[in-house]
Write an enzyme that holds these catalytic residues in place. Structure first.
Site: not given
Length: 365
Positions: A35, A260
């Protein structure tokens, strides 16, 4: 020249991991779970890597059809079954097995007019409380299915919630198995069983007719919990290696900050390496300082906040590191479970999150 970030898929590792699953299966047939585009590895590669499996299991009906179009002739199981009456015609046309887990699906089957019989996996809810019929309701569900002429083989299945924990405080595997046996006994006839996920296979010894390994086939462990057995100790090999390069270096002084939010402040003079990989590539943005990274074969750690296209690592103790130095984010030499554990997630998520913009190649034998 393309950006130096690339994911390499190791088909030989997938084959060995499947062999390991079969060795743990105690004679049961193996559904290789593919999957989510085979956990980010690609359906076509998974079909070749798991060619020795008895069947492939997934949740996406269109991907199941794609497997047939690619040439897979053995069994295919839809783990969540079907979602619409039109799916039943597709299942009959392409010879797909399907899970049956609710009254609505039984009603769709009762109303269907199918050209061929389909085999189903009747799902029992033994305590995970996600999908399936309770042990008290399973016999009635079975009776309704068995009365339908277009239903072939019926296999009874369940899914374990805590098989990866040695001593879960809630819902131990033994309790789920007790509920399962009660439900099976109420049916009154012997049915094929489908039980074990990767954790069930690696950590428990259960008799079953089918098993459903997933993460172990890709070289990860079911749980990244501290103190858990490593994938290598289980005899598993990484099937995906994510590599990049150093694209920039900064020498910064004590008190300078990185990235950041200026989250990381250097305690002393350090060398910072900038790696071409970020959260837009599937690397977890929330990965904290110290998340392990391999640079020129030396284990170091993440510093600062992960950016969209870049992340920063400490090169202070990586002698000779330079622009162009090889970086391994996970895979060969850097266990994906180590990275996932540091980032507070699991290896499944890292594999499945690999972004479409990352080039994927196969390792040469």
């Amino acid at each position: 020249m393309p950006r130096p970030l690339i994911a390499t898929i190791h088909l030989d590792a997938m084959q060995q991991n499947l062999a390991r699953a079969r060795a743990c299966a105690r004679g049961a047939k193996v559904w290789a779970v593919v999957k989510a585009n085979a956990y980010g590895h690609g359906l076509e590669r998974a079909m070749r890597g798991f060619a020795g499996a008895d069947g492939l299991a997934l949740v996406e009906v269109d991907y199941a059809v794609r497997l047939r179009e690619l040439g897979w002739t053995k069994s295919i199981l839809l783990l969540e079954g079907f979602f619409d009456p039109s799916d039943l015609l597709v299942m009959a046309q392409y010879g797909l097995n399907g899970s049956v887990h609710c009254e609505e699906q039984i009603a769709m089957l009762a109303a269907a007019r199918l050209p061929h019989a389909i085999d189903v996996h009747l799902k029992m809810n033994t305590g995970m409380n996600r999908l399936g019929f309770t042990p008290q309701a399973i016999a009635a569900a079975y009776a309704r299915l068995r009365a339908m002429p277009h239903i072939g083989t019926i296999t009874v299945m369940t899914h374990f919630a805590n098989a990866d924990e040695a001593a879960p405080t809630r819902l131990p595997l033994a309790q789920q198995m007790l509920r399962f046996e009660v439900g099976v006994a109420s049916i009154g006839t012997a049915l094929p069983r489908s039980l074990c996920n990767s954790a069930g296979l690696l950590l428990h010894h259960l008799d079953s007719d089918w098993v459903r390994p997933g993460i172990m086939l890709y070289g990860g462990t079911p749980s990244g919990a501290p103190g858990g057995t490593s994938a290598q100790a289980f005899g598993l090999l990484p099937s995906m290696t994510l590599r990049s390069s150093i694209i920039g270096i900064q020498d910064i002084a004590a008190g300078e900050v990185v990235g950041y939010g200026s989250r990381y402040e250097a305690a002393g003079n350090i060398k910072v390496g900038v790696v071409a990989c970020g959260y837009a590539d599937g690397y977890p943005r929330h990965a904290p300082e110290g998340t392990p990274v391999l640079v020129d074969g030396v284990r170091t750690g993440l510093i600062g906040r992960v950016s969209m296209d870049m992340l920063m690592v400490d090169l202070t103790h990586v002698p000779g590191a330079k622009v162009g130095s090889s970086v391994t984010l996970w895979g060969q030499g850097m266990p994906i479970d180590d990275v996932a554990l540091a980032a507070g997630t699991i290896g499944y998520e890292l594999m499945c999150a690999l972004a479409p913009r990352v080039p994927v190649v196969e390792a040469t034998q």
